[in-house]
Design an enzyme around this catalytic site. Structure first.
Site, PDB file in Angstrom:
ATOM      1  N   THR A 158     -13.724 -15.086  10.093  1.00  0.00           N
ATOM      2  CA  THR A 158     -14.444 -16.167  10.757  1.00  0.00           C
ATOM      3  C   THR A 158     -13.943 -16.329  12.189  1.00  0.00           C
ATOM      4  O   THR A 158     -12.764 -16.143  12.475  1.00  0.00           O
ATOM      5  CB  THR A 158     -14.257 -17.486   9.985  1.00  0.00           C
ATOM      6  OG1 THR A 158     -12.866 -17.728   9.763  1.00  0.00           O
ATOM      7  CG2 THR A 158     -14.968 -17.421   8.641  1.00  0.00           C
ATOM      8  N   ASP A 159     -14.869 -16.689  13.092  1.00  0.00           N
ATOM      9  CA  ASP A 159     -14.548 -16.801  14.519  1.00  0.00           C
ATOM     10  C   ASP A 159     -13.829 -18.107  14.834  1.00  0.00           C
ATOM     11  O   ASP A 159     -13.647 -18.965  13.965  1.00  0.00           O
ATOM     12  CB  ASP A 159     -15.835 -16.713  15.350  1.00  0.00           C
ATOM     13  CG  ASP A 159     -16.534 -15.377  15.196  1.00  0.00           C
ATOM     14  OD1 ASP A 159     -15.851 -14.378  14.901  1.00  0.00           O
ATOM     15  OD2 ASP A 159     -17.770 -15.334  15.360  1.00  0.00           O
ATOM     16  N   LYS A 160     -13.478 -18.260  16.076  1.00  0.00           N
ATOM     17  CA  LYS A 160     -12.804 -19.465  16.564  1.00  0.00           C
ATOM     18  C   LYS A 160     -13.633 -20.709  16.225  1.00  0.00           C
ATOM     19  O   LYS A 160     -14.822 -20.775  16.501  1.00  0.00           O
ATOM     20  CB  LYS A 160     -12.616 -19.377  18.077  1.00  0.00           C
ATOM     21  CG  LYS A 160     -12.001 -20.615  18.713  1.00  0.00           C
ATOM     22  CD  LYS A 160     -11.906 -20.465  20.217  1.00  0.00           C
ATOM     23  CE  LYS A 160     -11.389 -21.748  20.860  1.00  0.00           C
ATOM     24  NZ  LYS A 160     -11.324 -21.639  22.338  1.00  0.00           N
ATOM     25  N   GLY A 161     -12.979 -21.696  15.617  1.00  0.00           N
ATOM     26  CA  GLY A 161     -13.632 -22.962  15.305  1.00  0.00           C
ATOM     27  C   GLY A 161     -14.502 -22.957  14.067  1.00  0.00           C
ATOM     28  O   GLY A 161     -14.979 -24.007  13.643  1.00  0.00           O
ATOM     29  N   VAL A 162     -14.719 -21.786  13.452  1.00  0.00           N
ATOM     30  CA  VAL A 162     -15.590 -21.682  12.281  1.00  0.00           C
ATOM     31  C   VAL A 162     -14.812 -22.083  11.025  1.00  0.00           C
ATOM     32  O   VAL A 162     -13.652 -21.717  10.849  1.00  0.00           O
ATOM     33  CB  VAL A 162     -16.151 -20.264  12.133  1.00  0.00           C
ATOM     34  CG1 VAL A 162     -16.975 -20.132  10.856  1.00  0.00           C
ATOM     35  CG2 VAL A 162     -16.991 -19.907  13.350  1.00  0.00           C
TER      36      VAL A 162
END
Length: 427
Positions: free
Chosen positions: A117-121
């Site tokens: 998962t990406d940043k902030g996800v």
């Protein structure tokens, strides 16, 4: 007869003392002889014995709120960018589930995650596979070392060769967003007073259904060439659910299930549909984006994206009812998953959107994109700057101005130019 009974039956050798200690260790007696040491209690193995216990392959069901983290995957050597795995590995070591040296060499515990998962996800159903010591109250001890926004909700034994990434058949994501995101750009209400009507909901689902099937999504990620086979991805379903209200604002959730996704793919799929619904792009751009030309596609904010569930249908069919392993369906954990989302994920998304206005700020950037341009006919950087000065976007009034500089050979690149130099750049 036990080993200790055998020793008691042996005749004493003179006045040799028989010393007792920890099992598996030898210790010299007073006359220099070596005798075997025994543990004092079979119920309380020593720390050294614990570390000799065999490791078992398991999967952990994880839930986390991604705010404040730079994604799921650990980046060794980049301590300034904290990830979910940084905190997870720290907790595994501190709880006594893995040796300390496994914290720096994760391959020693055969660690693998289903999705990066990406940043902030956030995630409500992330699954990781690894080998660890199955100590007593293992989940409680791991959670005791984790922050409240990261929880282990389930643990199951799996086959020795199980790999959570390779054995995963599909992944389901959700994306929560305020419904004013779908309001037409000429609408009077593009704020929290907006309410999604039936016609817009139906049109959104027609557009989202276009993604179903196998398509070339090279335009929906970075660094993928049009002819790269890995850019082809299979989407099983994508739709917008009925809206609901929270804290005076209307929200809706987009669900998408696919075999696998590339970096930023889902956010760009959503961003393009929003651009169409708001009237910035024509419906035909979706089909055109699967072609060979490079198409400018906006990327929606990462805040509302949640990894909902990972699917292991093939594994469950083969091993889920073999009498030795459990199916990886997490039916018993559904209540804990729902409770975590209500306590940590949804409130974070809603409150962050209200305070930081990530969707509002992103919607303001949509006029910058040239949805008609392709790699063979991009607007020049000069035209982009003139677009700012024409008053189509308020960012030009700020000190540093953010513009899109188009390049014939590479994807669009963001350049930050100082305001005082822009006049020279336009001439």
């Amino acid at each position: 007869m036990s080993e200790e009974q055998c020793l008691k039956a042996l005749p004493a050798r003179g006045s040799e003392p028989l010393k007792r200690g920890v099992e598996g260790k030898s210790e010299p007696a007073e006359n220099g002889k070596v005798v075997k040491r025994f543990k004092a209690s079979a119920e309380e193995p020593s720390e050294e014995e614990q570390k000799k216990l065999p490791k078992r392959k398991v999967v952990l069901l994880m839930a986390y709120s991604g705010k404040g983290y730079h994604g799921m995957q650990r980046n060794l050597g980049s301590s300034q960018f904290k990830t979910i795995e940084d905190d997870l590995v720290h907790a595994l070591v501190k709880s006594g589930c893995i040796p300390e040296n496994h914290g720096t060499e994760m391959k020693k515990m055969s660690f693998q995650r289903c999705a990066r998962t990406d940043k902030g996800v956030s995630a409500a159903g992330q699954v990781v596979s690894l080998k660890l010591w199955l100590i007593d109250d293992v989940m409680e001890k791991i959670n005791g070392q984790l922050p409240a926004q990261i929880r282990i909700l389930g643990l199951k034994r799996v086959t020795g060769g199980f790999n959570s990434k390779n054995k995963c058949d599909a992944r389901t994501y959700s994306y929560m967003l305020p419904t004013f995101s779908f309001a037409h750009k000429d609408s009077d209400k593009q704020d929290q007073e907006y309410r999604l009507n039936k016609e817009t909901l139906e049109r959104a689902n027609v557009l989202f259904s276009c993604y179903k099937g196998t398509h070339n999504f090279h335009n929906f990620t970075s660094q993928k060439a049009p002819r790269d086979p890995s850019a082809k991805r299979y989407i099983m379903e994508m739709y917008l659910e009925e809206p609901f209200s929270r804290q005076g604002m209307e929200f809706a959730v987009i669900k998408v299930k696919g075999q696998s996704f590339m970096m930023h793919q889902i956010r760009k799929m959503i961003g393009l549909v929003i651009a169409v619904l708001k009237g910035y792009a024509d419906d035909s751009i979706i089909e055109r984006s699967w072609g060979q030309e490079k198409v400018d596609i906006p990327k929606a904010p990462g805040l509302g994206l949640v990894l909902e569930r990972v699917h292991f249908e093939k594994y469950n069919m083969r091993f889920g009812s073999d009498g030795l392993h459990e199916p990886l369906d997490w039916v018993e954990e559904e209540g804990k998953i729902a409770a975590f989302k209500e306590q940590h994920i949804y409130p974070t998304i809603i409150q962050t959107e209200i305070e930081e206005k990530s969707m509002v700020n992103w919607l303001d950037t949509l006029p910058i994109h040239d949805f008609e341009a392709t790699a063979s006919g991009n607007q020049s950087a000069k035209a982009q700057v003139q677009l700012f000065f024409s008053g189509l976007h308020p960012l030009f009034r700020m000190g540093p101005v953010l513009i899109l500089c188009l390049n014939q050979c590479k994807p669009y690149t963001l350049l930050l130019l100082q305001g005082q130099k822009l006049s020279n750049f336009v001439k």
